[in-house]
Design a protein around this motif. Structure first.
Motif, PDB file in Angstrom:
ATOM      1  N   THR A   9     -37.222   0.474   3.087  1.00  0.00           N
ATOM      2  CA  THR A   9     -37.527  -0.442   1.990  1.00  0.00           C
ATOM      3  C   THR A   9     -37.991  -1.772   2.581  1.00  0.00           C
ATOM      4  O   THR A   9     -37.382  -2.282   3.529  1.00  0.00           O
ATOM      5  CB  THR A   9     -36.297  -0.693   1.108  1.00  0.00           C
ATOM      6  N   ALA A  10     -39.067  -2.325   2.037  1.00  0.00           N
ATOM      7  CA  ALA A  10     -39.559  -3.642   2.437  1.00  0.00           C
ATOM      8  C   ALA A  10     -39.111  -4.673   1.416  1.00  0.00           C
ATOM      9  O   ALA A  10     -39.151  -4.437   0.206  1.00  0.00           O
ATOM     10  CB  ALA A  10     -41.076  -3.639   2.548  1.00  0.00           C
ATOM     11  N   GLN A  37     -28.827   4.289  15.093  1.00  0.00           N
ATOM     12  CA  GLN A  37     -29.926   3.880  15.949  1.00  0.00           C
ATOM     13  C   GLN A  37     -31.248   4.193  15.250  1.00  0.00           C
ATOM     14  O   GLN A  37     -31.493   5.334  14.860  1.00  0.00           O
ATOM     15  CB  GLN A  37     -29.879   4.629  17.282  1.00  0.00           C
ATOM     16  N   ILE A  38     -32.108   3.187  15.090  1.00  0.00           N
ATOM     17  CA  ILE A  38     -33.421   3.380  14.510  1.00  0.00           C
ATOM     18  C   ILE A  38     -34.438   3.401  15.644  1.00  0.00           C
ATOM     19  O   ILE A  38     -34.455   2.504  16.482  1.00  0.00           O
ATOM     20  CB  ILE A  38     -33.761   2.249  13.523  1.00  0.00           C
ATOM     21  N   SER A  39     -35.259   4.430  15.684  1.00  0.00           N
ATOM     22  CA  SER A  39     -36.317   4.475  16.691  1.00  0.00           C
ATOM     23  C   SER A  39     -37.651   4.215  16.020  1.00  0.00           C
ATOM     24  O   SER A  39     -37.949   4.790  14.968  1.00  0.00           O
ATOM     25  CB  SER A  39     -36.332   5.825  17.418  1.00  0.00           C
ATOM     26  N   VAL A  40     -38.436   3.335  16.615  1.00  0.00           N
ATOM     27  CA  VAL A  40     -39.711   2.905  16.059  1.00  0.00           C
ATOM     28  C   VAL A  40     -40.790   3.190  17.089  1.00  0.00           C
ATOM     29  O   VAL A  40     -40.790   2.622  18.180  1.00  0.00           O
ATOM     30  CB  VAL A  40     -39.681   1.396  15.720  1.00  0.00           C
ATOM     31  N   SER A  41     -41.720   4.099  16.767  1.00  0.00           N
ATOM     32  CA  SER A  41     -42.810   4.394  17.695  1.00  0.00           C
ATOM     33  C   SER A  41     -43.951   3.399  17.563  1.00  0.00           C
ATOM     34  O   SER A  41     -44.655   3.128  18.537  1.00  0.00           O
ATOM     35  CB  SER A  41     -43.327   5.820  17.482  1.00  0.00           C
ATOM     36  N   ARG A  52     -44.553   2.640  12.028  1.00  0.00           N
ATOM     37  CA  ARG A  52     -43.963   3.983  11.920  1.00  0.00           C
ATOM     38  C   ARG A  52     -42.539   3.949  12.445  1.00  0.00           C
ATOM     39  O   ARG A  52     -42.293   3.553  13.583  1.00  0.00           O
ATOM     40  CB  ARG A  52     -44.770   5.016  12.706  1.00  0.00           C
ATOM     41  N   ILE A  53     -41.603   4.363  11.599  1.00  0.00           N
ATOM     42  CA  ILE A  53     -40.202   4.542  11.976  1.00  0.00           C
ATOM     43  C   ILE A  53     -39.968   6.041  12.135  1.00  0.00           C
ATOM     44  O   ILE A  53     -40.281   6.807  11.225  1.00  0.00           O
ATOM     45  CB  ILE A  53     -39.251   3.957  10.918  1.00  0.00           C
ATOM     46  N   ASP A  54     -39.418   6.462  13.272  1.00  0.00           N
ATOM     47  CA  ASP A  54     -39.275   7.890  13.551  1.00  0.00           C
ATOM     48  C   ASP A  54     -37.918   8.464  13.147  1.00  0.00           C
ATOM     49  O   ASP A  54     -37.837   9.600  12.701  1.00  0.00           O
ATOM     50  CB  ASP A  54     -39.509   8.162  15.038  1.00  0.00           C
ATOM     51  N   THR A  55     -36.847   7.709  13.354  1.00  0.00           N
ATOM     52  CA  THR A  55     -35.514   8.204  13.028  1.00  0.00           C
ATOM     53  C   THR A  55     -34.695   7.059  12.427  1.00  0.00           C
ATOM     54  O   THR A  55     -35.024   5.890  12.648  1.00  0.00           O
ATOM     55  CB  THR A  55     -34.775   8.722  14.282  1.00  0.00           C
ATOM     56  N   PRO A  56     -33.639   7.390  11.668  1.00  0.00           N
ATOM     57  CA  PRO A  56     -33.015   8.693  11.420  1.00  0.00           C
ATOM     58  C   PRO A  56     -33.872   9.575  10.504  1.00  0.00           C
ATOM     59  O   PRO A  56     -34.412   9.084   9.509  1.00  0.00           O
ATOM     60  CB  PRO A  56     -31.691   8.341  10.733  1.00  0.00           C
ATOM     61  N   ALA A  63     -29.468   9.175   5.082  1.00  0.00           N
ATOM     62  CA  ALA A  63     -29.124  10.246   4.143  1.00  0.00           C
ATOM     63  C   ALA A  63     -27.667  10.198   3.726  1.00  0.00           C
ATOM     64  O   ALA A  63     -27.308  10.692   2.657  1.00  0.00           O
ATOM     65  CB  ALA A  63     -29.450  11.606   4.757  1.00  0.00           C
ATOM     66  N   ASP A  64     -26.789   9.613   4.559  1.00  0.00           N
ATOM     67  CA  ASP A  64     -25.378   9.546   4.200  1.00  0.00           C
ATOM     68  C   ASP A  64     -25.009   8.206   3.572  1.00  0.00           C
ATOM     69  O   ASP A  64     -23.837   7.845   3.506  1.00  0.00           O
ATOM     70  CB  ASP A  64     -24.480   9.835   5.409  1.00  0.00           C
ATOM     71  N   GLY A  65     -26.018   7.439   3.088  1.00  0.00           N
ATOM     72  CA  GLY A  65     -25.744   6.294   2.229  1.00  0.00           C
ATOM     73  C   GLY A  65     -25.655   4.948   2.908  1.00  0.00           C
ATOM     74  O   GLY A  65     -25.351   3.952   2.247  1.00  0.00           O
ATOM     75  N   ARG A  66     -25.918   4.848   4.228  1.00  0.00           N
ATOM     76  CA  ARG A  66     -25.839   3.562   4.901  1.00  0.00           C
ATOM     77  C   ARG A  66     -27.188   2.851   4.866  1.00  0.00           C
ATOM     78  O   ARG A  66     -28.233   3.481   4.774  1.00  0.00           O
ATOM     79  CB  ARG A  66     -25.393   3.757   6.354  1.00  0.00           C
ATOM     80  N   THR A  67     -27.163   1.501   4.928  1.00  0.00           N
ATOM     81  CA  THR A  67     -28.371   0.695   4.998  1.00  0.00           C
ATOM     82  C   THR A  67     -28.365  -0.089   6.306  1.00  0.00           C
ATOM     83  O   THR A  67     -27.393  -0.772   6.619  1.00  0.00           O
ATOM     84  CB  THR A  67     -28.461  -0.274   3.806  1.00  0.00           C
ATOM     85  N   ILE A  68     -29.455   0.024   7.065  1.00  0.00           N
ATOM     86  CA  ILE A  68     -29.551  -0.587   8.386  1.00  0.00           C
ATOM     87  C   ILE A  68     -30.806  -1.452   8.435  1.00  0.00           C
ATOM     88  O   ILE A  68     -31.879  -1.017   8.009  1.00  0.00           O
ATOM     89  CB  ILE A  68     -29.627   0.487   9.487  1.00  0.00           C
TER      90      ILE A  68
END
Length: 470
Positions: A385-386, A336-340, A375-379, A440-445
């Motif tokens: 990367t753009a 889950q990506i949280s974006v403020s 701004r991306i808050d998590t993970p 941090a564990d190597g996944r791309t979302i």
């Protein structure tokens, strides 16, 4: 106190709202503490290969609820990769009911050449059953016993029975089972002093413990001391000179020990062997014994500096209690990506923006720079990367400027983009601006960075350079 974080095994989500699973992964965040090789700090706690064992006792809202009352997470192991603590998969939040999270350190891999496990350290009898963690009697000797800074968590509840569902990260605070001590010495006398050795006699070094997780808090009970031992710290037969009024020397690193009450110190004492030389006299041998029956307790999670001071006509003893340094470390393992702050465009840096359609028209010149911020808050601990995905026209009609293509999650960020095609006649060029997050564990979302007013079917901005007719 200390803490740690985790992520969980995948379960199928229930699409029917109000029942079963919410489709949102459970995420946990740790806090850590400590110092020295024996005592874990923020870095050694997160050392690659360290493990924590996590439980989540779930109470269903009703007997016919899809997820039954039981251990929803039943001793799953989270293994640190140096910056995160992923499981093999993930667990998803339920849509209702009450969760109670707790756990303990399963493996200390801060020294990969000799990792220590909880079961290996405590031996037969260490185990969890009926809501109680049993820690059998363990002897902590001066030599031959690994310095295992065992830690256990408090209970972190999460109640999802109300209308407002809290699917945020779960903070697990960990406590130290043991206390720790070191011995220092200083010479503040007018004499020369050569320290030979110091012995702490009758430290209660064997006992057991139980941690009860059946209530609302972790309730620890230490067993009655079973045995005692002497701990001797030697410098040399000739003695090491203590320079007058110099910084105290340290006879030992911190040593893990069972907590000691004032009653435990009842027959304990410190024996100090040394030589001294008063002005105008010869070097003499000396032995001083200091009883400890009035020593204040050595509590779990505290570091105790047993400080000896050589004064004229006496040796004084003080025990300085130092808190374990607490270091907060928020770790995320969710997809889950949280974006403020979703992507917005700096006024006048682009020709036009249609936020509802997600379309941005760039200026056609070699000096204008389109600037967007977000701004991306998590993970936590991840990077973004753009990239530009061709849709229409030339694939190289736009470029992302140096130093704005990558960034860290958790900070305000920008991407700068220019058009590259200034030909007198050129077709319309269109690309999609895509932001991906690398965990941090190597996944791309792929991240959805669009503002609320954008049509829900649009997940990426369309960047446009209008046709050039010459």
């Amino acid at each position: 106190m200390l803490a740690a974080a985790v992520a969980f095994m995948t379960l199928l989500s229930c699409e029917e709202k109000g029942m079963g699973l919410a489709g949102v992964p459970i995420v946990m965040a740790p806090t850590e503490a400590g110092q020295t090789k024996a005592l874990l700090d923020g870095q050694t706690f997160a050392a690659e290969g360290n493990q924590i064992k996590v439980y989540d006792y779930f109470t269903a809202p009703s007997a016919d609820y899809e997820v039954p009352t039981d251990y929803y997470i039943n001793g799953d192991i989270a293994t640190s990769n140096g910056s995160a603590w992923p499981f093999a998969g993930k667990h998803e939040w339920t849509t209702d009911g009450v969760h109670k999270f707790f756990g303990w350190m399963e493996k200390d891999n801060s020294d990969p050449s000799s990792p220590i496990t909880a079961s290996g350290f405590f031996g037969t009898g260490f185990g969890f059953a009926d809501g109680v963690l049993t820690i059998p009697a363990k002897t902590l000797s001066q030599t031959g016993t690994p310095q295992f800074d065992f830690m256990y968590s408090d209970i972190e509840p999460r109640d999802l029975t109300g209308d407002v569902k809290n699917f945020s990260k779960v903070d697990m605070d960990f406590r130290h089972l043991f206390t720790a001590f070191k011995v220092t010495a200083a010479n503040v006398s007018s004499n020369k002093v050569w320290l030979k050795n110091v012995t702490i006699e009758n430290l209660k070094n064997t006992r057991s413990a139980q941690i009860d997780y059946r209530g609302n808090d972790a309730d620890i009970t230490y067993g009655v001391p079973i045995s005692a031992a002497n701990f001797t710290y030697s410098l040399s037969d000739e003695g090491k000179e203590l320079v007058k009024n110099a910084t105290a020397i340290q006879l030992s690193d911190y040593t893990i020990m069972w907590p000691q009450s004032t009653a435990d110190f009842g027959n304990a004492q410190i024996v100090v062997n040394y030589d001294y030389q008063e002005q105008g006299s010869t070097r003499m041998e000396g032995t001083t014994t200091i009883p400890l029956f009035q020593m204040k307790p050595w509590n779990a999670g505290k570091k105790n500096d047993v400080a000896l001071s050589f004064k004229d006509k006496e040796i004084s003893l003080t025990c300085n209690v130092e808190p374990w340094e607490v270091m907060a470390d928020t770790l995320d393992f969710t997809d889950q990506i949280s974006v403020s702050n979703p992507i917005t465009w700096i006024p006048n840096s682009v020709e036009s923006v249609d936020y509802e359609k997600g379309e941005v028209v760039l200026y056609t010149d070699s000096y204008s720079v389109a600037v967007c911020n977000f701004r991306i808050d998590t993970p936590a601990g991840a990077t973004w990367t753009a990239s530009l995905i061709p849709v229409e026209g030339y694939s190289d009609a736009f470029k992302i400027l140096d130093n704005t293509k990558y960034g860290a999650v958790g900070v305000d960020s920008e991407v700068h983009i220019q058009v590259t095609n200034m030909a007198p006649i050129a077709p319309r060029h269109v690309v999609l601006l895509r932001i991906t997050v690398q965990t941090a564990d190597g996944r791309t979302i792929v991240a959805d960075m669009m503002p609320k007013q954008t049509d829900e079917s649009i997940t990426e901005y369309k960047l446009i350079q209008n046709l050039i007719n010459g």
